[in-house]
Scaffold this motif. Sequence first.
Motif, PDB file in Angstrom:
ATOM      1  N   MET A   1     -16.687   8.187 -17.999  1.00 14.19           N
ATOM      2  CA  MET A   1     -15.397   7.545 -17.960  1.00 14.19           C
ATOM      3  C   MET A   1     -15.097   7.162 -16.528  1.00 14.19           C
ATOM      4  N   PRO A   2     -14.953   5.878 -16.255  1.00  9.90           N
ATOM      5  CA  PRO A   2     -14.657   5.462 -14.891  1.00  9.90           C
ATOM      6  C   PRO A   2     -13.265   5.926 -14.476  1.00  9.90           C
ATOM      7  N   THR A   3     -13.179   6.374 -13.248  1.00  7.74           N
ATOM      8  CA  THR A   3     -11.902   6.810 -12.687  1.00  7.74           C
ATOM      9  C   THR A   3     -11.642   5.996 -11.437  1.00  7.74           C
ATOM     10  N   TYR A   4     -10.524   5.319 -11.425  1.00 12.53           N
ATOM     11  CA  TYR A   4     -10.125   4.512 -10.287  1.00 12.53           C
ATOM     12  C   TYR A   4      -8.877   5.129  -9.669  1.00 12.53           C
ATOM     13  N   MET A   5      -8.950   5.442  -8.375  1.00 12.78           N
ATOM     14  CA  MET A   5      -7.796   5.957  -7.644  1.00 12.78           C
ATOM     15  C   MET A   5      -7.322   4.848  -6.716  1.00 12.78           C
ATOM     16  N   VAL A   6      -6.036   4.551  -6.775  1.00  9.53           N
ATOM     17  CA  VAL A   6      -5.459   3.454  -6.013  1.00  9.53           C
ATOM     18  C   VAL A   6      -4.555   4.029  -4.930  1.00  9.53           C
ATOM     19  N   PHE A   7      -4.842   3.679  -3.704  1.00 13.10           N
ATOM     20  CA  PHE A   7      -4.079   4.149  -2.555  1.00 13.10           C
ATOM     21  C   PHE A   7      -3.340   2.971  -1.933  1.00 13.10           C
ATOM     22  N   SER A   8      -2.066   3.167  -1.664  1.00 14.16           N
ATOM     23  CA  SER A   8      -1.266   2.142  -0.986  1.00 14.16           C
ATOM     24  C   SER A   8      -0.209   2.849  -0.162  1.00 14.16           C
ATOM     25  N   ALA A   9       0.446   2.093   0.692  1.00 10.11           N
ATOM     26  CA  ALA A   9       1.546   2.669   1.476  1.00 10.11           C
ATOM     27  C   ALA A   9       2.635   3.117   0.505  1.00 10.11           C
ATOM     28  N   PRO A  10       3.294   4.248   0.783  1.00 13.18           N
ATOM     29  CA  PRO A  10       4.379   4.713  -0.093  1.00 13.18           C
ATOM     30  C   PRO A  10       5.408   3.608  -0.314  1.00 13.18           C
ATOM     31  N   GLY A  11       5.755   3.367  -1.572  1.00 16.96           N
ATOM     32  CA  GLY A  11       6.747   2.361  -1.917  1.00 16.96           C
ATOM     33  C   GLY A  11       6.241   0.938  -1.897  1.00 16.96           C
ATOM     34  N   ALA A  24      -4.947  -4.463 -14.929  1.00 17.55           N
ATOM     35  CA  ALA A  24      -5.957  -5.333 -14.319  1.00 17.55           C
ATOM     36  C   ALA A  24      -7.265  -4.577 -14.103  1.00 17.55           C
ATOM     37  N   ILE A  25      -7.176  -3.334 -13.652  1.00 11.85           N
ATOM     38  CA  ILE A  25      -8.385  -2.530 -13.435  1.00 11.85           C
ATOM     39  C   ILE A  25      -9.075  -2.252 -14.762  1.00 11.85           C
ATOM     40  N   THR A  26      -8.301  -1.877 -15.777  1.00 13.12           N
ATOM     41  CA  THR A  26      -8.861  -1.595 -17.102  1.00 13.12           C
ATOM     42  C   THR A  26      -9.564  -2.830 -17.660  1.00 13.12           C
ATOM     43  N   ALA A  27      -8.899  -3.981 -17.583  1.00 10.54           N
ATOM     44  CA  ALA A  27      -9.472  -5.227 -18.102  1.00 10.54           C
ATOM     45  C   ALA A  27     -10.731  -5.621 -17.343  1.00 10.54           C
ATOM     46  N   ALA A  28     -10.703  -5.520 -16.023  1.00 14.90           N
ATOM     47  CA  ALA A  28     -11.866  -5.909 -15.214  1.00 14.90           C
ATOM     48  C   ALA A  28     -13.057  -5.015 -15.513  1.00 14.90           C
ATOM     49  N   HIS A  29     -12.823  -3.714 -15.613  1.00 15.33           N
ATOM     50  CA  HIS A  29     -13.944  -2.796 -15.867  1.00 15.33           C
ATOM     51  C   HIS A  29     -14.551  -3.078 -17.243  1.00 15.33           C
ATOM     52  N   SER A  30     -13.709  -3.211 -18.250  1.00 17.97           N
ATOM     53  CA  SER A  30     -14.203  -3.445 -19.602  1.00 17.97           C
ATOM     54  C   SER A  30     -14.950  -4.776 -19.693  1.00 17.97           C
ATOM     55  N   LYS A  31     -14.380  -5.830 -19.096  1.00 18.48           N
ATOM     56  CA  LYS A  31     -15.013  -7.156 -19.136  1.00 18.48           C
ATOM     57  C   LYS A  31     -16.358  -7.164 -18.415  1.00 18.48           C
ATOM     58  N   ASP A  80     -19.903  -8.625 -10.007  1.00 15.86           N
ATOM     59  CA  ASP A  80     -18.913  -9.198 -10.915  1.00 15.86           C
ATOM     60  C   ASP A  80     -17.718  -8.259 -11.070  1.00 15.86           C
ATOM     61  N   LEU A  81     -17.980  -6.971 -11.207  1.00 14.37           N
ATOM     62  CA  LEU A  81     -16.904  -5.990 -11.335  1.00 14.37           C
ATOM     63  C   LEU A  81     -16.020  -5.971 -10.093  1.00 14.37           C
ATOM     64  N   LEU A  82     -16.641  -5.937  -8.924  1.00 16.55           N
ATOM     65  CA  LEU A  82     -15.870  -5.925  -7.672  1.00 16.55           C
ATOM     66  C   LEU A  82     -14.966  -7.150  -7.560  1.00 16.55           C
ATOM     67  N   LEU A  83     -15.512  -8.319  -7.870  1.00 17.08           N
ATOM     68  CA  LEU A  83     -14.722  -9.549  -7.772  1.00 17.08           C
ATOM     69  C   LEU A  83     -13.606  -9.595  -8.811  1.00 17.08           C
ATOM     70  N   GLU A  84     -13.901  -9.161 -10.037  1.00 20.06           N
ATOM     71  CA  GLU A  84     -12.862  -9.105 -11.083  1.00 20.06           C
ATOM     72  C   GLU A  84     -11.753  -8.141 -10.677  1.00 20.06           C
ATOM     73  N   LEU A  85     -12.126  -6.984 -10.149  1.00 19.71           N
ATOM     74  CA  LEU A  85     -11.130  -6.016  -9.698  1.00 19.71           C
ATOM     75  C   LEU A  85     -10.260  -6.610  -8.588  1.00 19.71           C
ATOM     76  N   MET A  86     -10.894  -7.205  -7.593  1.00 16.25           N
ATOM     77  CA  MET A  86     -10.163  -7.761  -6.465  1.00 16.25           C
ATOM     78  C   MET A  86      -9.161  -8.820  -6.934  1.00 16.25           C
ATOM     79  N   ARG A  87      -9.619  -9.758  -7.733  1.00 13.68           N
ATOM     80  CA  ARG A  87      -8.752 -10.847  -8.175  1.00 13.68           C
ATOM     81  C   ARG A  87      -7.590 -10.340  -9.034  1.00 13.68           C
ATOM     82  N   GLY A  88      -7.923  -9.512 -10.009  1.00 12.53           N
ATOM     83  CA  GLY A  88      -6.896  -9.017 -10.917  1.00 12.53           C
ATOM     84  C   GLY A  88      -5.870  -8.143 -10.230  1.00 12.53           C
ATOM     85  N   VAL A  89      -6.323  -7.265  -9.355  1.00 10.24           N
ATOM     86  CA  VAL A  89      -5.408  -6.366  -8.657  1.00 10.24           C
ATOM     87  C   VAL A  89      -4.538  -7.141  -7.669  1.00 10.24           C
TER      88      VAL A  89
END
Length: 144
Positions: A1-11, A24-31, A80-89
């Motif tokens: 099961m892929p696990t994606y952790m997303v880090f960003s500045a608080p707020g 977007a991450i779910t769709a990109a990984h599945s596609k 393909d996964l990296l590019l789909e993730l980048m664009r969708g996110v």
Amino acid sequence: MPTYMVFSAPGALTAEQEQRVAEAITAAHSKSTGAPRYYVQVILGAGEGCRRFVWGQPSQKQLWIRGDIRAGRSDEQLKDLLLELMRGVARAAEIDEEDVWIDLNEVRPTAILKFRTVFPPAGREKEWEESLPAPLREKLGITP
């Protein structure tokens, strides 16, 4: 099961943007991999309260994604996964694509356990699903 952790500045992300990023991450990984959507888990707010620095300065713009995925994908699938993730996110978070940073780590399937069973190699999801007990298949929405 892929696990994606997303880090960003608080707020940096609203609740709505977080929902869109997770989708977007779910769709990109599945596609890109062909893995079922129910495999994908996304953790947002990872490291909440911690401060992230880029070039020795506090990071305000970059959204960093660390993903643990099953090994066994081709270089083309990974690209393909990296590019789909980048664009969708980027769309979901309403940020520039250049501000989406992604590091994927490949994990041997035999080192992953979910649903009381060791995960299958990439591409063998169907036979794995068929081996699951009927109540679990029903819970996951897997139809025969």
